[in-house]
Design a protein around this motif. Structure first.
Motif, PDB file in Angstrom:
ATOM      1  N   LEU A 153      56.827  58.446   9.140  1.00  0.00           N
ATOM      2  CA  LEU A 153      57.801  58.773   8.095  1.00  0.00           C
ATOM      3  C   LEU A 153      58.249  60.229   8.203  1.00  0.00           C
ATOM      4  O   LEU A 153      59.438  60.545   8.017  1.00  0.00           O
ATOM      5  N   ALA A 154      57.306  61.124   8.486  1.00  0.00           N
ATOM      6  CA  ALA A 154      57.643  62.541   8.623  1.00  0.00           C
ATOM      7  C   ALA A 154      58.578  62.771   9.797  1.00  0.00           C
ATOM      8  O   ALA A 154      59.532  63.561   9.719  1.00  0.00           O
ATOM      9  N   LEU A 155      58.329  62.078  10.904  1.00  0.00           N
ATOM     10  CA  LEU A 155      59.196  62.224  12.070  1.00  0.00           C
ATOM     11  C   LEU A 155      60.573  61.627  11.832  1.00  0.00           C
ATOM     12  O   LEU A 155      61.587  62.179  12.277  1.00  0.00           O
ATOM     13  N   LEU A 156      60.625  60.513  11.117  1.00  0.00           N
ATOM     14  CA  LEU A 156      61.927  59.940  10.779  1.00  0.00           C
ATOM     15  C   LEU A 156      62.748  60.909   9.941  1.00  0.00           C
ATOM     16  O   LEU A 156      63.961  61.059  10.144  1.00  0.00           O
ATOM     17  N   GLU A 157      62.092  61.581   9.011  1.00  0.00           N
ATOM     18  CA  GLU A 157      62.806  62.547   8.172  1.00  0.00           C
ATOM     19  C   GLU A 157      63.250  63.759   8.983  1.00  0.00           C
ATOM     20  O   GLU A 157      64.431  64.147   8.961  1.00  0.00           O
ATOM     21  N   SER A 158      62.324  64.372   9.709  1.00  0.00           N
ATOM     22  CA  SER A 158      62.646  65.624  10.388  1.00  0.00           C
ATOM     23  C   SER A 158      63.600  65.418  11.560  1.00  0.00           C
ATOM     24  O   SER A 158      64.393  66.313  11.891  1.00  0.00           O
ATOM     25  N   SER A 159      63.566  64.247  12.172  1.00  0.00           N
ATOM     26  CA  SER A 159      64.426  64.012  13.334  1.00  0.00           C
ATOM     27  C   SER A 159      65.871  63.708  12.955  1.00  0.00           C
ATOM     28  O   SER A 159      66.743  63.686  13.824  1.00  0.00           O
ATOM     29  N   GLN A 160      66.131  63.451  11.683  1.00  0.00           N
ATOM     30  CA  GLN A 160      67.523  63.248  11.265  1.00  0.00           C
ATOM     31  C   GLN A 160      68.363  64.474  11.608  1.00  0.00           C
ATOM     32  O   GLN A 160      69.457  64.359  12.181  1.00  0.00           O
ATOM     33  N   SER A 161      67.868  65.640  11.265  1.00  0.00           N
ATOM     34  CA  SER A 161      68.594  66.880  11.556  1.00  0.00           C
ATOM     35  C   SER A 161      68.679  67.129  13.050  1.00  0.00           C
ATOM     36  O   SER A 161      69.673  67.681  13.539  1.00  0.00           O
ATOM     37  N   LEU A 162      67.656  66.720  13.779  1.00  0.00           N
ATOM     38  CA  LEU A 162      67.678  66.901  15.229  1.00  0.00           C
ATOM     39  C   LEU A 162      68.818  66.108  15.852  1.00  0.00           C
ATOM     40  O   LEU A 162      69.572  66.632  16.685  1.00  0.00           O
ATOM     41  N   VAL A 163      68.951  64.851  15.470  1.00  0.00           N
ATOM     42  CA  VAL A 163      70.031  64.022  16.012  1.00  0.00           C
ATOM     43  C   VAL A 163      71.386  64.627  15.673  1.00  0.00           C
ATOM     44  O   VAL A 163      72.297  64.669  16.510  1.00  0.00           O
ATOM     45  N   VAL A 164      71.522  65.133  14.457  1.00  0.00           N
ATOM     46  CA  VAL A 164      72.783  65.771  14.043  1.00  0.00           C
ATOM     47  C   VAL A 164      73.101  66.959  14.956  1.00  0.00           C
ATOM     48  O   VAL A 164      74.238  67.125  15.418  1.00  0.00           O
ATOM     49  N   GLU A 165      72.103  67.790  15.228  1.00  0.00           N
ATOM     50  CA  GLU A 165      72.338  68.987  16.039  1.00  0.00           C
ATOM     51  C   GLU A 165      72.573  68.662  17.513  1.00  0.00           C
ATOM     52  O   GLU A 165      73.367  69.337  18.175  1.00  0.00           O
ATOM     53  N   VAL A 166      71.884  67.649  18.039  1.00  0.00           N
ATOM     54  CA  VAL A 166      72.149  67.245  19.423  1.00  0.00           C
ATOM     55  C   VAL A 166      73.595  66.791  19.556  1.00  0.00           C
ATOM     56  O   VAL A 166      74.313  67.188  20.481  1.00  0.00           O
ATOM     57  N   ASN A 167      74.037  65.970  18.618  1.00  0.00           N
ATOM     58  CA  ASN A 167      75.413  65.476  18.675  1.00  0.00           C
ATOM     59  C   ASN A 167      76.418  66.599  18.446  1.00  0.00           C
ATOM     60  O   ASN A 167      77.505  66.605  19.042  1.00  0.00           O
ATOM     61  N   ALA A 168      76.059  67.564  17.597  1.00  0.00           N
ATOM     62  CA  ALA A 168      76.972  68.678  17.307  1.00  0.00           C
ATOM     63  C   ALA A 168      77.167  69.569  18.530  1.00  0.00           C
ATOM     64  O   ALA A 168      78.294  69.994  18.826  1.00  0.00           O
ATOM     65  N   ILE A 169      76.086  69.852  19.245  1.00  0.00           N
ATOM     66  CA  ILE A 169      76.243  70.718  20.425  1.00  0.00           C
ATOM     67  C   ILE A 169      76.934  69.960  21.553  1.00  0.00           C
ATOM     68  O   ILE A 169      77.713  70.542  22.328  1.00  0.00           O
ATOM     69  N   ALA A 170      76.701  68.651  21.643  1.00  0.00           N
ATOM     70  CA  ALA A 170      77.436  67.852  22.627  1.00  0.00           C
ATOM     71  C   ALA A 170      78.936  67.888  22.329  1.00  0.00           C
ATOM     72  O   ALA A 170      79.761  68.019  23.241  1.00  0.00           O
ATOM     73  N   LYS A 171      79.268  67.803  21.059  1.00  0.00           N
ATOM     74  CA  LYS A 171      80.676  67.869  20.647  1.00  0.00           C
ATOM     75  C   LYS A 171      81.280  69.233  20.971  1.00  0.00           C
ATOM     76  O   LYS A 171      82.442  69.332  21.386  1.00  0.00           O
ATOM     77  N   ALA A 172      80.494  70.296  20.792  1.00  0.00           N
ATOM     78  CA  ALA A 172      80.982  71.645  21.097  1.00  0.00           C
ATOM     79  C   ALA A 172      81.262  71.784  22.596  1.00  0.00           C
ATOM     80  O   ALA A 172      82.274  72.370  23.005  1.00  0.00           O
ATOM     81  N   PHE A 173      80.375  71.244  23.433  1.00  0.00           N
ATOM     82  CA  PHE A 173      80.612  71.264  24.878  1.00  0.00           C
ATOM     83  C   PHE A 173      81.831  70.409  25.235  1.00  0.00           C
ATOM     84  O   PHE A 173      82.629  70.782  26.098  1.00  0.00           O
ATOM     85  N   ARG A 174      81.969  69.264  24.580  1.00  0.00           N
ATOM     86  CA  ARG A 174      83.105  68.390  24.860  1.00  0.00           C
ATOM     87  C   ARG A 174      84.422  69.084  24.504  1.00  0.00           C
ATOM     88  O   ARG A 174      85.426  68.949  25.226  1.00  0.00           O
ATOM     89  N   LYS A 175      84.415  69.836  23.432  1.00  0.00           N
ATOM     90  CA  LYS A 175      85.620  70.573  23.038  1.00  0.00           C
ATOM     91  C   LYS A 175      85.972  71.625  24.091  1.00  0.00           C
ATOM     92  O   LYS A 175      87.145  71.776  24.462  1.00  0.00           O
TER      93      LYS A 175
END
Length: 472
Positions: A153-175
């Motif tokens: 449960l702790a990993l499910l909670e904390s990894s939500q932000s991780l997935v957001v940031e991985v996708n955000a930096i991928a989007k920044a590189f794509r831009k």
């Protein structure tokens, strides 16, 4: 002189601070494990508290605790959850390095919840009445099934932000890749000049692998949704009332906002912590790819005058205590170090997961510390890298074009026409004479000029004329 009170456990009496909201077993853990000074992360405490709340609900539904006991337990938990997290270390002070399985952590939570509940009921801390830490808060549970459940449960909670940031930096590189899609440059393989390409292709590849990392982490998160709660001490469900799991899971889903299921084999979920290793291994993949990208960016931004200098990073701090005006790739250097730490944590998790014996893997506290720490470090590193390095990254077009026009491996495009050996001789001559491939071909009359221009067109050389499978 600090006031104290006496409590007892199965080993005898224990002296602890008078105002402590924990109990005897927590005090023993404090005495036994003064190791790192680091306590459980808030996400693990929050997960454990939510699990205890859902368990109280299920235990009442199963008729093994009363309605008043359920209400006291859940009111106590709500009060603790409503406190600032900065106050939690005094309630949950057990060191991250502790006895196997997490028994100390589980009992720490049980004791604190019981004491808060008893205070609500008007009795003193340590009275164990009307709520007992084992008989009521821990009812129908074992550390062996509750700790791995709380960790998931702790990993499910904390990894939500991780997935957001991985996708955000991928989007920044794509831009950035889109902005630089038409900028030609020289590729490099083995750190040597290679064929022409476009900067957008190079940066777009970084975006692609980070997008894939985000997908892989999301897949690993799904493996954490299967819970072994209800397995009790060895996966057999001893002392767990009928209907407990069915009553607990919907409530736990409601409290966490995560889709959760019961593991199909509770014995397997006790023996094996493979889902934790799966998740950790996806962090390892992310760290390996991210540190590779940082290494590339440090090379491409090296200079400013005697390096490659194809890219310019934002200046974030002075780079030297002795060399005035020097600026270093400080953010990327930090991310490299963070990635090395994540890789180290993954190795620790690997050792812990393989160390299970018979019906239980007791190394779960190390798994918890390492995976939660690595998740936090990865999340914050990605955020910092995106905001302070990638979004402000600048391409040095003049330098890029110079390398594009200078690379002798532009001759690779001539190989189908002239053959490998003739082309190789041209490359050697171009390097030795410091002349361009095109000039030598024209001088020797090897290819008609019009055809040569078509072959060496930048769009043809970099694949733009034929399109690409992924938009950059």
């Amino acid at each position: 002189m600090t006031k104290s009170r006496l409590e007892h456990d199965s080993l005898g009496q224990v002296e602890l601070p008078h105002d402590a909201m924990y109990g005897a077993q927590t005090q023993r853990a404090l005495t036994n494990f003064p190791i790192s000074g680091q306590t459980a992360r808030p996400s693990l405490i929050r997960a454990y508290l939510r699990l205890k709340s859902a368990a109280a609900h299920a235990n009442f539904r199963c008729g093994v605790i009363s309605r008043s006991q359920e209400r006291l337990i859940r009111r106590a938990i709500d009060e603790i959850l409503g406190m600032p997290e900065t106050e939690w270390p005094r309630l949950f002070p057990v060191d991250a390095y502790q006895a196997g399985a997490g028994t100390s952590q589980n009992m720490n939570v049980n004791e604190v919840v019981a004491n808060f509940a008893n205070r609500i009921a008007g009795t003193k801390a340590g009275s164990n009445s009307p709520i007992h830490p084992n008989d009521h808060v821990n009812r129908s549970q074992s550390t062996n099934d509750s700790y791995p459940t709380a960790l998931r449960l702790a990993l499910l909670e904390s990894s939500q932000s991780l997935v957001v940031e991985v996708n955000a930096i991928a989007k920044a590189f794509r831009k950035k890749a889109g902005q630089w899609r038409d900028l030609p440059k020289s590729a490099r393989t083995h750190l040597q000049d290679a064929v022409p390409m476009r900067l957008g292709q190079e940066i777009g590849a970084y975006a692609t692998v980070l997008e894939r990392c985000g997908e892989w982490i999301a897949q690993a998160r799904d493996e954490l949704r299967e819970l072994g709660i209800g397995g009790s001490a060895a996966g057999t469900g001893l002392t767990v009332p009928k209907g407990f799991i069915q009553a607990l899971l919907p409530e736990l889903t409601r409290l966490t906002g995560e889709k959760l299921t019961s593991a199909p084999d509770l014995c397997e979920s006790m023996q094996s912590q493979a889902p934790i290793l799966y998740y950790s291994s996806m962090l390892r993949v992310l760290a390996a790819q991210l540190t590779r990208i940082c290494n590339d960016l440090r090379l491409l931004s090296s200079g400013p005058l005697t390096g490659l200098a194809e890219l310019t990073l934002p200046s974030v701090q002075p780079g030297s205590s002795i060399m005035p005006g020097k600026v270093n790739p400080s953010i990327l250097e930090m991310v490299n170090q963070a990635c090395f730490s994540i890789l180290g944590h993954d190795h620790a998790v690997t050792m812990a997961v393989q160390a299970g014996q018979l019906e239980l893997n007791v190394m779960m506290p190390l798994m918890a510390f390492s995976t939660l720490e690595a998740t936090t470090v990865a999340t914050n590193s990605l955020l910092t890298m995106r905001m302070k390095a990638i979004e402000g990254l600048v391409a040095n077009e003049e330098r890029l074009r110079h390398y594009f026009e200078s690379t002798p491996q532009i001759a690779t495009a001539l190989s189908p026409k002239l053959g490998y050996e003739v082309t190789a001789a041209l490359v050697s001559e171009a390097i030795a004479s410091h002349r361009s491939i095109a000039a030598l071909v024209r001088e020797k009359g090897l290819i008609p000029d019009r055809e040569l221009r078509a072959i060496l067109d930048s769009r043809t050389l970099t694949g733009a004329a034929n399109g690409s499978r992924r938009r950059t």
